[in-house]
Each structure stands twice: as structure tokens, then as C-alpha cells.
Design an enzyme around this catalytic site. Sequence first.
Site, PDB file in Angstrom:
ATOM      1  N   PHE A  42      -3.086  75.538-100.188  1.00 18.39           N
ATOM      2  CA  PHE A  42      -2.149  75.852 -99.113  1.00 18.39           C
ATOM      3  C   PHE A  42      -1.131  74.716 -99.058  1.00 18.39           C
ATOM      4  O   PHE A  42      -1.473  73.565 -98.764  1.00 18.39           O
ATOM      5  CB  PHE A  42      -2.842  75.976 -97.759  1.00 18.39           C
ATOM      6  CG  PHE A  42      -1.880  76.335 -96.658  1.00 18.39           C
ATOM      7  CD1 PHE A  42      -1.580  77.660 -96.392  1.00 18.39           C
ATOM      8  CD2 PHE A  42      -1.255  75.353 -95.904  1.00 18.39           C
ATOM      9  CE1 PHE A  42      -0.665  77.995 -95.388  1.00 18.39           C
ATOM     10  CE2 PHE A  42      -0.348  75.674 -94.904  1.00 18.39           C
ATOM     11  CZ  PHE A  42      -0.050  77.011 -94.649  1.00 18.39           C
ATOM     12  N   ASP A  67      -0.235  66.608-102.572  1.00 24.84           N
ATOM     13  CA  ASP A  67       0.045  67.060-101.215  1.00 24.84           C
ATOM     14  C   ASP A  67      -0.984  66.416-100.290  1.00 24.84           C
ATOM     15  O   ASP A  67      -2.122  66.862-100.206  1.00 24.84           O
ATOM     16  CB  ASP A  67      -0.036  68.590-101.167  1.00 24.84           C
ATOM     17  CG  ASP A  67       0.190  69.157 -99.770  1.00 24.84           C
ATOM     18  OD1 ASP A  67       0.113  68.397 -98.786  1.00 24.84           O
ATOM     19  OD2 ASP A  67       0.412  70.373 -99.662  1.00 24.84           O
ATOM     20  N   LYS A  74       2.123  65.911 -90.809  1.00 21.69           N
ATOM     21  CA  LYS A  74       1.052  66.005 -89.809  1.00 21.69           C
ATOM     22  C   LYS A  74       0.860  64.704 -89.042  1.00 21.69           C
ATOM     23  O   LYS A  74       1.617  64.393 -88.131  1.00 21.69           O
ATOM     24  CB  LYS A  74      -0.231  66.518 -90.467  1.00 21.69           C
ATOM     25  CG  LYS A  74      -0.154  68.011 -90.831  1.00 21.69           C
ATOM     26  CD  LYS A  74      -1.493  68.571 -91.188  1.00 21.69           C
ATOM     27  CE  LYS A  74      -1.415  70.061 -91.555  1.00 21.69           C
ATOM     28  NZ  LYS A  74      -1.165  70.927 -90.400  1.00 21.69           N
TER      29      LYS A  74
END
Length: 432
Positions: free
Chosen positions: A163, A248, A277
Amino acid sequence: MTANDAELAETPSNTMTGTSSGADWLSRYSSSLMGVFGTPQRVLVRGAGALVWDADGKEYLDLLGGIAVNALGHAHPFVTSVIASQLATLGHVSNFFTSPTQIALAEKLLAITKAPAGSKVFFANSGTEANEAAFKLARRNADVPGGAKGAKRTKIIALEGAFHGRTMGALALTAKEAYRAPFEPLPGGVVHVPFGDIEALRAAVDETTAAVFLEPIQGEAGVRPLSVEYLQAAREATSKAGALLILDEVQTGIGRTGKWLASEDAGIVPDAVTLAKGLGGGFPVGALITFGEPTSSLLTAGQHGTTFGGNPVATAAALATLHAIESQGVLENVLTVGARLRDRLSAVDGVTEVRGEGLLIGFDLDADIAPAMVTAALDAGFIINSPGPRTIRLAPPLILTIEQADRFLDALPGIIEVAAEAAAPLTAKDAQ
């Protein structure tokens, strides 16, 4: 204060908590917001540390942290004071200009990631935007030195279960068919290979490969870590082929695993890392870090950009977050509390496997009750997440205490029992 200022101060937008109930707010939500998220589970109005309260006054222990975003919990006094001070000084200037906080944050990120000379930073507003920038970086790694005339690297490799976001480039890297199908055709050239299979990766990486995108720990897939050996093999294969290795670390970076980067233990230097985040402690900010001069020179003036990325407030928030993590022993706390959670989770009846590092934890159950557990946990005063029918994900604030972790662990057997009872009628109905 002028009369207009006084009038604005009294408008509903500035007194939003008011006396409306959660049901009232949800009714207004359904008539005013797109339904892309379904019905929200609760209407939250206030937070402090690892706790939040809803519009009806109920308290919850937040074990999801805005999906690994609220690194320092809610309303951290130092971060909020820095944001307020910066906003009162200089809020937005566009990228025709720069600011001291933007430059200082770039320097800090290069330092904590141990980036070599010639490394650079591009700031975005989110993880998916950072991955979009990385996707474009990969496209720029197209020429094959010594190859046939016109030969180009066009293949980008990602993993099954990946994802990387929901914008079109990031979505092309994301593996889940339900996310991808409504928006195909997606940007081409992306190949997904089996998770954790070193030989499959080696077989896929060749001179036509522009980049390999990896999450050191797949969060949306249920907190699945890649081994050190896999990351090392990926570095070896990409270096040999002239492909970029792009990590990532949007969910795993900035202390989530007790280290600045989850990939540190592999002892490798990637070509690029994406962050977001937890970087802003709750304020939207993302970053693409390119390692070394050759990779950092792939994107040139005019080839990528952003209006809001790297603005003074976002970068001030990130600097404050990094300072608090360093100065308040947060990384040590992540290791201590994370170990406590994993150890005690392994001993809970009905839990079949526990995975993860630090305070990014996934655990599997012996029945398809995870969605029911989310509801049961909310009723019991805990916020958790179910990325799969048998999997629960925990990504609490990095300041979670042992006492708060134990509070959840003590309640967990009862939550599992309630969830199993709630799911039983549904299971029986499916069997008919």
C-alpha cells in the site's frame, strides 16, 4: 477586537464542540461529506496525550494514533506551541521562496537518516504525495548506460500486499485490487512480485527495471515485516541492474519501530526514502529523501512541485516533533512499551500470531472476528484497527505508557469474547 472580529469569534465554526450529540454530528456528516469513508465510528472533539473524547463525553485510549500519525499523542504542548508561534509569524509563502524552518528540517532529516554527501529533500503534504514524487523520480531513471539506442528502463517493481497511497501513481504501486479496479488503466509498467520471496525479486529485477518500491513493514497488509536478508538482497539486485531502491517508510519511519527508519538494521543505503505520518506529529507533512548526488539530480527544476509542501508551519511542526522525540526519550519508550505489548499479546487466548516492531504491531486471531473486535473495543473505550478479517493493527502514540498498554491488555480477553459472540450469528448465517 473589532465588531467583525467579535462576530467571527461567536460563529458556530469557532464553537464547534457545543452541546450537539454524536448522533447529531453524524447526521450532518452524512448530508455534507462524500461517503468515501463510510460512516465514521465516532465524532471526536478533544485529545490529550494518548486519550481522546467524543462528542458525548466518552473517553478512549487511542491505540491507532490517527493511523500512525500522532507520534506524540494529541495536543502535545511543545508541538502545539511551536505551531501557534510559527503561524503567528509566517504561515505560507509558496515555493517561490523558502524559510528557515524548511531548510533546518531538510538538514535535520539528512542528519538522522545518515544520508551521504549530495543527498537532498523534497517536501510534500502527505505520504501519497511523497510517493508520487518518488514515482516520478523512478521514471527519470530511464536511460540504460551502454544499452542499445533508445533502450529505456520502464519497469517498476512493488510487492503483493503493498500500500503506497491512493493518488494515481501511488495507486499503481498499491497491490489491492479493490482499490485499483475502479480507476484503471493506471500508470503503466508496475509489476507486483510475491511478498518476501527473494528469488522472485531477483528474477524480476533486470536492466529494464527503473525502481523497486518496498515497505520495510507492510502496514495495510496486516503488519508484515520484510527480513533484513530481503532488504539486503533488494539492494544488491537493484545496484547490479542500475535500478533505484526506494523505501516507503511513511508508516514505519520517525521512531515508529524505535528507530528513525525501520530499515536501519539492514545496514543498507537506499536510493530514496519517503516519509510522512508521524513526521509532523499530527500536522500534514511528507518528504522524499534522495540519497547521494546521482539520484538527487534526477528531478530538475520544473519537473515536480507543490504549492503547500514545505510551508513554514508544517516544517516547524516537524522540527518540534523531532526535537521532542530526541529530547524526551521517546525511542526508548517505543522499544520498552512495544516489547511489553508483543509479549503479553502472545499469551492471550485466541491470538495466533504477533508481528511487528516497536509500536507498529499486528496480531492475528483464530476466527474472523477482527471487525467485531473494533466495535467491541470502542464500546470498551479503546481505538484499534482491523486491516483484515482476522488481523488487528496497533499504532498508538509513541508516548504510550506501560500502564496504558496494560489497561488494554487486561481488557483484551473480554473484548475478544464480546466480539466472538457478536460475530457468531453472522458466521452461522453464512453457513446456511
